[in-house]
Design an enzyme around this catalytic site. Structure first.
Site, PDB file in Angstrom:
ATOM      1  N   GLU A  10       0.918  -1.238   0.100  1.00  0.00           N
ATOM      2  CA  GLU A  10       0.122  -0.184   0.054  1.00  0.00           C
ATOM      3  C   GLU A  10       1.032   1.298   0.015  1.00  0.00           C
ATOM      4  OE1 GLU A  10      -4.108  -1.570   1.851  1.00  0.00           O
ATOM      5  OE2 GLU A  10      -2.723  -0.703   3.350  1.00  0.00           O
ATOM      6  N   CYS A  18       3.298   8.787   1.088  1.00  0.00           N
ATOM      7  CA  CYS A  18       3.788   7.905   1.992  1.00  0.00           C
ATOM      8  C   CYS A  18       4.018   6.681   1.619  1.00  0.00           C
ATOM      9  CB  CYS A  18       2.652   7.807   3.092  1.00  0.00           C
ATOM     10  SG  CYS A  18       3.116   6.521   4.412  1.00  0.00           S
ATOM     11  N   CYS A  27       6.681  -6.549   7.788  1.00  0.00           N
ATOM     12  CA  CYS A  27       7.681  -5.782   8.700  1.00  0.00           C
ATOM     13  C   CYS A  27       8.033  -6.838   9.541  1.00  0.00           C
ATOM     14  CB  CYS A  27       6.822  -4.751   9.174  1.00  0.00           C
ATOM     15  SG  CYS A  27       8.107  -3.514  10.228  1.00  0.00           S
ATOM     16  N   CYS A  74       5.953  -3.963  16.202  1.00  0.00           N
ATOM     17  CA  CYS A  74       5.346  -3.170  17.166  1.00  0.00           C
ATOM     18  C   CYS A  74       3.646  -3.569  17.483  1.00  0.00           C
ATOM     19  CB  CYS A  74       5.259  -1.795  16.586  1.00  0.00           C
ATOM     20  SG  CYS A  74       6.939  -1.224  16.165  1.00  0.00           S
ATOM     21  N   CYS A  91       0.773  -1.809  15.468  1.00  0.00           N
ATOM     22  CA  CYS A  91       0.653  -1.356  14.225  1.00  0.00           C
ATOM     23  C   CYS A  91       0.160  -2.541  13.236  1.00  0.00           C
ATOM     24  CB  CYS A  91       2.299  -1.118  13.640  1.00  0.00           C
ATOM     25  SG  CYS A  91       2.264  -0.543  12.082  1.00  0.00           S
ATOM     26  N   CYS A 122      -1.895   6.457   9.963  1.00  0.00           N
ATOM     27  CA  CYS A 122      -0.616   5.590  10.472  1.00  0.00           C
ATOM     28  C   CYS A 122      -0.813   4.296  11.100  1.00  0.00           C
ATOM     29  CB  CYS A 122      -0.130   6.554  11.444  1.00  0.00           C
ATOM     30  SG  CYS A 122       0.403   8.065  11.050  1.00  0.00           S
TER      31      CYS A 122
HETATM   32  N1  SAH Z   1       8.865   1.179  10.545  1.00  0.00           N
HETATM   33  C1  SAH Z   1       9.050   2.852  10.550  1.00  0.00           C
HETATM   34  C2  SAH Z   1       8.203   3.454   9.512  1.00  0.00           C
HETATM   35  C3  SAH Z   1       6.654   3.195   9.946  1.00  0.00           C
HETATM   36  S1  SAH Z   1       6.115   4.958  10.068  1.00  0.00           S
HETATM   37  C4  SAH Z   1       8.911   3.198  12.088  1.00  0.00           C
HETATM   38  O1  SAH Z   1       8.579   2.502  12.856  1.00  0.00           O
HETATM   39  O2  SAH Z   1       9.087   4.528  12.168  1.00  0.00           O
HETATM   40  C5  SAH Z   1       4.614   4.965  10.780  1.00  0.00           C
HETATM   41  C6  SAH Z   1       4.610   5.799  11.920  1.00  0.00           C
HETATM   42  O3  SAH Z   1       3.052   5.359  12.607  1.00  0.00           O
HETATM   43  C7  SAH Z   1       5.268   5.181  13.037  1.00  0.00           C
HETATM   44  O4  SAH Z   1       5.904   6.291  13.837  1.00  0.00           O
HETATM   45  C8  SAH Z   1       4.603   4.189  13.616  1.00  0.00           C
HETATM   46  O5  SAH Z   1       5.074   4.087  14.993  1.00  0.00           O
HETATM   47  C9  SAH Z   1       3.377   4.787  13.632  1.00  0.00           C
HETATM   48  N2  SAH Z   1       2.119   3.906  14.173  1.00  0.00           N
HETATM   49  C10 SAH Z   1       2.134   2.784  14.065  1.00  0.00           C
HETATM   50  N3  SAH Z   1       1.004   2.292  14.293  1.00  0.00           N
HETATM   51  C11 SAH Z   1       0.128   3.066  14.800  1.00  0.00           C
HETATM   52  C12 SAH Z   1      -1.101   3.331  15.009  1.00  0.00           C
HETATM   53  N4  SAH Z   1      -1.957   2.274  15.197  1.00  0.00           N
HETATM   54  N5  SAH Z   1      -1.620   4.441  15.301  1.00  0.00           N
HETATM   55  C13 SAH Z   1      -0.831   5.548  15.255  1.00  0.00           C
HETATM   56  N6  SAH Z   1       0.667   5.673  14.691  1.00  0.00           N
HETATM   57  C14 SAH Z   1       0.969   4.508  14.425  1.00  0.00           C
END
Ligand code: SAH
Length: 341
Positions: free
Chosen positions: A90, A103, A110, A114, A117, A331
């Site tokens: 995506e 984006c 991945c 986390c 996510c 995000c």
């Molecule tokens: N792997 C990288 C790139 C992903 S960026 C990283 O971790 O930075 C996506 C951003 O959205 C990151 O800051 C991630 O932590 C955040 N994110 C992930 N899941 C989310 C959620 N459920 N709600 C809000 N932000 C989230």
């Protein structure tokens, strides 16, 4: 077959020389790919027919197919691209007052795990090549006719876990004869791969580094982000300070606020202590709920209190506008998909 979009201009010159051609042919090809955005070698009309034929025998162009396109009520668009090997990723296009931001995804799946996510929980397949990263931008520009002004590596995957290809993609995107997007309009976000932060500091690319911090002590951060067990907060913050000292660039910290988890004033106080004196900016993200996710969004009241506390204590903080949540494009809501039955 090799993908012609996997090469920086310097590498493409070498490729052409290996084919017995003059290096300036590479500049012509670069122009056709990234300025004209053609979809075939035949369209490169200032190359001889025999060279065009040779190129189509040696290289693919990885023109992605759009499998699905969704548009949110706020104008955000989410694309599902067929990456031509049975997988799909995506990509999201957002409209801000300062222009269009794309984006991009950097991996199919991945590894970081986390807990909050949606890109977690589906098996990791592979990293994207540089050309596949760049193609997301080309395909979206072709589809919309828009000129994209900003790019954030915040889609599926951990960009610094695909370091070489991400750097190569940035060099193609940034090159004046390529897509010509200034480094200051490029952001790379990482969950905190400390050794790669040191590598990035040496690249001499003035892009913005974003750090997904999300918690201010190891116990809490490790419970949300397993990467913290490998590189804890102390190591991460030290790497950030060293990055700022080496590059003279400001770092952006992302902090997703989850109700009753990391959103109370004690957390804000710890965050101030952690970032005090650093050339940093905090991006507060109201956490987006994902399927089976353990976390829920903080209340608006708490989010504003949190931001005000930071701002009142010398830390510049802004609340990230939520875009595209009605099409799962916000995000943490992106996922890879398999096309195999
Ligand atoms: N792997 C990288 C790139 C992903 S960026 C990283 O971790 O930075 C996506 C951003 O959205 C990151 O800051 C991630 O932590 C955040 N994110 C992930 N899941 C989310 C959620 N459920 N709600 C809000 N932000 C989230």
């Amino acid at each position: 077959m090799k993908n012609i979009k996997d090469f920086t201009l310097d590498e493409l010159k070498e490729e052409l020389q290996n084919l017995g051609e003059k290096p300036f042919r590479a500049t012509q090809i670069f122009h056709w790919l990234y300025v004209e955005k053609v979809k075939s070698f035949e369209e490169m009309t200032d190359l001889s027919v025999s060279l065009r034929e040779k190129l189509s025998q040696e290289y693919t162009m990885c023109n992605f197919n759009i499998l699905r396109k969704l548009e949110a009520s706020d104008g955000t668009k989410k694309y599902l691209f067929d990456v031509l090997d049975g997988n799909a990723i995506e990509t999201v296009l957002m409209e801000y007052h300062h222009g269009k931001t794309i984006c991009v995804s950097s991996q199919i799946g991945c590894k970081m795990g986390c807990k909050f996510c949606a890109s977690t929980g589906i098996p990791f397949i592979r990293s994207l090549t540089a050309g596949e990263i760049v193609e997301q931008l080309i395909a979206v520009e072709q589809d919309t006719g828009d000129r994209i002004s900003n790019i954030v590596f915040m889609g599926i995957g951990e960009p610094l876990d695909n370091y070489d290809n991400v750097i190569k993609a940035i060099r193609i995107i940034n090159h004046p004869k390529g897509l010509n997007i200034g480094a200051r309009h490029i952001s790379v976000s990482t969950s905190g791969l400390v050794p790669k932060i040191y590598d990035l500091a040496k690249e001499n690319i003035p892009c913005t580094l974003s750090i997904s911090l999300h918690a201010t002590n190891d116990e809490k951060r490790s419970s949300m982000m397993p990467v913290n067990n490998a590189f804890n907060i102390e190591k991460l913050i030290k790497a950030c300070k060293d990055y700022i000292a080496a590059t003279n660039r400001r770092i952006s910290f992302e902090y997703a606020l989850a109700k009753d988890n990391n959103d109370n004033l004690e957390d804000a106080k710890e965050l101030v202590k952690l970032l005090r004196g650093m050339n940093a900016h905090v991006n507060l993200i109201p956490i987006n709920k994902i399927e089976n996710g353990a976390y829920t969004k903080s209340t608006n009241e708490n989010i504003i209190k949190f931001r005000d506390y930071l701002n009142d204590h010398g830390i510049v903080a802004t609340i990230r506008r939520e875009l595209g949540s009605d099409i799962d494009a916000a995000c943490g809501q992106l996922r890879r998909q398999s096309l195999k039955k």
